[in-house]
Write an enzyme that holds these catalytic residues in place. Structure first.
Site, PDB file in Angstrom:
ATOM      1  N   ASP A 130      -1.864  -0.686   6.004  1.00 60.82           N
ATOM      2  CA  ASP A 130      -2.210  -0.097   7.295  1.00 60.82           C
ATOM      3  C   ASP A 130      -3.707   0.060   7.519  1.00 60.82           C
ATOM      4  O   ASP A 130      -4.120   0.538   8.573  1.00 60.82           O
ATOM      5  CB  ASP A 130      -1.553   1.286   7.427  1.00 60.82           C
ATOM      6  CG  ASP A 130      -2.229   2.332   6.552  1.00 60.82           C
ATOM      7  OD1 ASP A 130      -2.527   2.024   5.375  1.00 60.82           O
ATOM      8  OD2 ASP A 130      -2.488   3.441   7.044  1.00 60.82           O
ATOM      9  N   ASP A 181       0.856  -1.173   0.000  1.00 63.43           N
ATOM     10  CA  ASP A 181       0.000   0.000   0.000  1.00 63.43           C
ATOM     11  C   ASP A 181       0.904   1.238   0.000  1.00 63.43           C
ATOM     12  O   ASP A 181       2.104   1.154   0.299  1.00 63.43           O
ATOM     13  CB  ASP A 181      -0.881  -0.040   1.253  1.00 63.43           C
ATOM     14  CG  ASP A 181      -1.723   1.201   1.434  1.00 63.43           C
ATOM     15  OD1 ASP A 181      -2.453   1.560   0.495  1.00 63.43           O
ATOM     16  OD2 ASP A 181      -1.649   1.821   2.504  1.00 63.43           O
ATOM     17  N   ASP A 204      -0.261   5.281   0.880  1.00 61.97           N
ATOM     18  CA  ASP A 204      -0.491   6.279   1.934  1.00 61.97           C
ATOM     19  C   ASP A 204      -0.539   5.624   3.312  1.00 61.97           C
ATOM     20  O   ASP A 204      -1.295   4.676   3.547  1.00 61.97           O
ATOM     21  CB  ASP A 204      -1.813   7.016   1.695  1.00 61.97           C
ATOM     22  CG  ASP A 204      -1.765   7.889   0.450  1.00 61.97           C
ATOM     23  OD1 ASP A 204      -0.708   7.928  -0.205  1.00 61.97           O
ATOM     24  OD2 ASP A 204      -2.789   8.515   0.131  1.00 61.97           O
TER      25      ASP A 204
END
Length: 261
Positions: free
Chosen positions: A196, A8, A10
């Site tokens: 996250d 991922d 951001d």
């Protein structure tokens, strides 16, 4: 192929506020030296991800874009087809008013609104709005309201996945689906997946080495089955710092790289 890495962006490889990947540089350099493919997987558009892909010299690795609704290799993109995006926007307009008013998508914002919601510079905000397959947005209602909102969209074949900042609406594949396609095509001995947010859970649990990167800007992720099985770990440091530590640790465990520290 010994290893493939999926990540991922951001809040994971990129800092939540600055969008910098500088703290991850040692691990990025180690992956490059070992010629290990690094697959960027994000809810961002392919055009939005392409500059980072070029900066990190990731060719010929593909990009998993718009939360898995698109997979492209920069330089080989076909003409953009925005029909799926228009269908999502039309479905939003059929929502009950009390639910529709709680979702503010990128298509509801002007350029300045996207800048304020994301912290992106004007050029990047424009690329973020150039969507073909998905619609990110901010949800301002209750969790119960979101469940109803997601259910109604699901009846039209549209999934609603929560990320670190936005809920993203899309048809079709997920990050994990695209990850499985690439694993089937290349048969690596090991895989690492880092994320996250809730929309990263499937990707993290699909990997032989899953990493939950600490999220200091939200509730983070609940305990996952893979943690009990020993295939998923959590970082203590957030964002790219945690990403760097986890990737270097796993490379060392796999005896692919010796840490300098």
């Amino acid at each position: 192929m010994k290893l493939m890495v999926f990540t991922d962006l951001d809040g994971t490889l990129l800092d939540h506020d600055s969008y910098s990947h500088a703290p991850a540089r040692p691990a990025l350099e180690a992956l490059a030296a070992l010629e290990i493919p690094l697959i960027l997987a994000s809810s961002k558009t392919a055009r939005e991800i392409a500059p980072l892909h070029a900066e990190l010299a990731l060719a010929p690795c593909p990009i998993i874009a718009e939360n898995g609704a698109q997979m492209v290799t920069p330089g080989t993109e076909a003409a953009e087809d925005r029909s799926a995006y228009r269908k999502i926007r039309a479905a939003l307009e059929r929502m009950p008013a009390e639910l529709r008013s709680c979702f503010t998508g990128f298509g509801d914002m002007d350029r300045q609104g996207v800048i304020e919601a994301t912290g992106l510079d004007p050029q990047s905000a424009g690329l973020a709005q150039a969507r073909c397959h998905s619609e990110p947005g901010l949800w301002s209602g209750t969790e119960e309201g979101f469940a109803r909102f997601a259910d109604l969209l699901g009846q039209e074949g549209i999934s609603s996945r929560r990320g670190g900042r936005f809920a993203t609406l899309s048809f079709g594949a997920t990050k994990a689906d695209r990850m499985r396609e690439l694993i089937a095509a290349h048969a690596p001995d090991h895989t690492i997946a880092l994320g996250d947010a809730p929309n990263d859970i499937e990707m993290i649990e699909t990997a032989s080495h899953g990493v939950i990167v600490r999220n200091t800007h939200g509730p983070g992720l609940p305990p996952l089955d893979g943690e009990r099985a020993g295939t998923v770990r959590r970082t203590q440091a957030p964002g790219p710092q945690g990403w760097n530590e986890a990737v270097l640790d796993i490379l060392e465990e796999l005896e692919l790289h010796r840490r300098a520290d």
